[in-house]
Design a protein around this motif. Structure first.
Motif: not given
Length: 162
Positions: A21, A24, A27, A125, A127
């Protein structure tokens, strides 16, 4: 260690686990109040949420957008942080599927205590991060570093003493 409905589990997020994450820039990651996506405080894509990852921790810096300061949930979050009632951070993440990242999570015996297993997380990941009263990861912490701009928008209150 995680406390979950009366049971204790041990879990370790390894250094670099959030690289997918964090490396990038496209993201999205949100900072929320209480894991509620209808109570956003900052956002990576909006440029108000920045990360610094190290071998020992994932640090973040959130700058509350000036236009958001008047939202009641933002004022609530700032007041709760300032009072110390909200002081923890809870990450919202997913473990990628095993066919994509085979060793993203594994169980290993605790050193010196082979009857206890530790869930090791090496690829996640991320979020969202949430400000919470009782974080799953007790070592997490959030603090309010500055409140100057937000105080400007607060109505002035007078206190009259006898």
């Amino acid at each position: 260690m995680l406390a979950d409905r009366g049971t204790v589990r041990k879990e370790e997020i390894e250094p670099g686990a959030f690289d997918f994450t964090l490396q990038d820039d496209t993201r999205e990651v949100h900072l929320l109040l209480g894991h509620s996506f209808d109570k956003p405080l900052a956002s990576r894509r909006a440029g108000s949420l920045e990360f610094q990852d190290s071998e020992t921790s994932l640090e973040f810096r959130a700058t509350i957008p000036e236009a958001a300061e008047k939202a009641s949930h933002v004022q609530d979050a700032l007041a709760l942080l300032a009072s110390g009632l909200v002081a923890g951070v809870s990450p919202g993440f997913r473990v990628p599927p095993k066919d994509v990242v085979p060793d993203a999570e594994r169980l290993e015996p605790e050193p010196g205590n082979p009857g206890v297993m530790i869930r090791k997380l090496s690829a996640l990941v991320l979020y969202e991060l949430s400000l919470v009263t009782r974080p799953a990861y007790e070592q997490s912490q959030a603090e309010l570093r500055a409140l100057e701009r937000a105080q400007i928008h607060q109505p002035h209150r007078r206190i009259i003493l006898p």
